[in-house]
Design a protein around this motif. Sequence first.
Motif, short mmCIF file in Angstrom:
data_model
loop_
_atom_site.label_atom_id
_atom_site.label_comp_id
_atom_site.label_asym_id
_atom_site.label_seq_id
_atom_site.Cartn_x
_atom_site.Cartn_y
_atom_site.Cartn_z
N ALA A 180 0.83 -1.33 -0.19
CA ALA A 180 -0.15 -0.27 -0.08
C ALA A 180 1.16 1.24 0.29
N LEU A 181 1.50 1.24 0.86
CA LEU A 181 2.76 2.72 0.94
C LEU A 181 3.98 2.41 -0.26
N GLY A 182 4.58 1.56 -0.65
CA GLY A 182 5.22 1.38 -1.48
C GLY A 182 6.52 2.14 -1.24
N ASP A 183 7.42 3.35 -1.59
CA ASP A 183 8.76 4.34 -1.06
C ASP A 183 8.25 4.62 0.02
N ALA A 184 6.81 4.99 0.17
CA ALA A 184 6.51 6.78 0.77
C ALA A 184 7.21 6.12 2.67
N HIS A 185 7.76 7.66 2.91
CA HIS A 185 8.26 7.52 4.61
C HIS A 185 6.69 8.23 5.32
N GLY A 186 7.22 7.22 6.68
CA GLY A 186 5.82 7.40 7.84
C GLY A 186 6.56 6.98 8.63
N THR A 187 5.49 7.53 9.36
CA THR A 187 5.39 6.33 10.65
C THR A 187 4.58 4.84 10.71
N VAL A 188 4.64 4.04 11.21
CA VAL A 188 3.78 2.96 11.14
C VAL A 188 3.55 2.20 12.98
N LEU A 189 2.48 2.80 12.92
CA LEU A 189 2.11 2.20 14.24
C LEU A 189 2.37 0.74 14.98
N PHE A 207 6.21 -9.28 11.60
CA PHE A 207 5.99 -8.18 11.41
C PHE A 207 7.71 -6.46 10.92
N ALA A 208 7.88 -6.54 11.77
CA ALA A 208 9.16 -5.43 12.39
C ALA A 208 10.45 -5.98 11.20
N GLU A 209 10.67 -7.23 11.57
CA GLU A 209 11.68 -7.90 10.74
C GLU A 209 11.25 -7.36 8.67
N LYS A 210 10.13 -7.73 8.58
CA LYS A 210 9.14 -7.78 7.30
C LYS A 210 9.47 -6.62 6.74
N LEU A 211 8.60 -5.65 7.62
CA LEU A 211 8.55 -4.28 7.26
C LEU A 211 10.03 -3.80 6.86
N SER A 212 11.42 -3.76 7.99
CA SER A 212 12.17 -3.44 7.90
C SER A 212 12.84 -4.34 6.24
N CYS A 215 10.07 -2.03 3.66
CA CYS A 215 10.07 -0.77 3.11
C CYS A 215 11.08 -0.15 4.19
N PRO A 216 12.54 -0.10 4.04
CA PRO A 216 13.56 0.25 4.67
C PRO A 216 13.24 2.17 5.49
N SER A 217 12.49 2.58 4.65
CA SER A 217 12.23 4.53 5.11
C SER A 217 11.38 4.46 6.01
N LEU A 218 10.45 3.87 6.04
CA LEU A 218 9.18 3.81 6.93
C LEU A 218 10.17 3.58 8.85
N ARG A 219 8.80 4.48 9.48
CA ARG A 219 9.36 4.29 10.47
C ARG A 219 8.56 3.17 11.53
N LEU A 220 9.57 2.59 12.37
CA LEU A 220 8.40 1.93 13.23
C LEU A 220 8.03 2.39 14.51
N VAL A 221 7.33 2.30 14.67
CA VAL A 221 6.28 2.93 15.89
C VAL A 221 5.68 1.26 16.77
N ALA A 222 6.30 1.12 17.66
CA ALA A 222 6.01 -0.19 18.95
C ALA A 222 5.21 0.18 20.20
#
Length: 343
Positions: A180-189, A207-212, A215-222
């Motif tokens: 859904a997000l592709g190369d977008a930047h932003g925060t994933v909650l 989830f964290a391992e695969k998302l990293s 989409c390495p440009s996304l910031r993950l907040v747990a």
Amino acid sequence: MTHRFPIKEIALQAGLSTATIDRALNKRSHVSPQTQARVAAAISELEAQESQMSARGRRMFFDFVIEAPTRFSREVRQAAEQVVGQVSGTSCRLRFVAQEMMSDIEITKILTRIAKRGSQGVCLKARDTAQVRGCVEMLHKAGIPVVTLVTDIRDAHRIAYVGLDNESAGQTAAYLTATALGDAHGTVLALRSNENFLGEEQRARAFAEKLSELCPSLRLVALSGGSGVHFETARLLSGVVGNLEDICAVYSMGGGNRAVLDVLEQSGHDPTIYIAHDLDRDNRQLLSKGSENFVLHHDLRLDMQNVLQALLHRHRLVAEGPRQPISSVQVITPMNVPPVHRD
């Protein structure tokens, strides 16, 4: 309370003494409203299960101990009651204890009471803590088999885990987010209801391992806590959401989604993608409104069949245990919501 069952039968179903049942039925003093409610519920359960007695098979008592929001424990109970009538040659009676939050002390009391009164098996959804692991060992030593549901207990003598493939679910959520997000930047909650539920821990890590990776440009907040309960979840999220910017995705592993969406809306956040778990009543409504994009689902009726199959196999009442106790994740969208089972 009118009934047609022996006091001993009601006592077994309610998990109370025969003296307490006698006082409640005859409306004597020193019976709390909570006890009256437990007795009434036990009679209702016996009435609902009475038709099974025609099987003339061995009678089995199975206990379900569930820590989960009411909307989910209700789904578990409905699924169990729908499939128990399919068991042939055995009369299975189900006893439920479900609370939205259970402390270690509370769950120890519940499982100790079950061990003392006797049971042919326990289906357990609980936190993975040292005290709970000790309780599972206590039941094992008492000869009471335990099946864990949806979330497992490490290093304990349970006979089976039944439920979702949690690692696959986390990876699936990451894939949907990345698509859904592709190369977008932003925060994933990424939201968990409690850090001690092993199933959610497995989802979060995958989830964290695969998302990293995707989409390495996304910031993950747990964030962990709230127990999937509306007020607690809203309070927890309200305390941190003001410090977050550009929330573009939410992966909610433990529920409380109405509260999450309310807090996000009030804070001016409008995530592009929202992924939840379990097709309960709330999530069906949120999907239909477009507030959620995906629900990661698994068939609870199949889970209940596997729970009963595992327990009956342990008692040598069926030839085989469950063949596939771990359920594959189903991706539900507003376009493919399955119907509610009414039978």
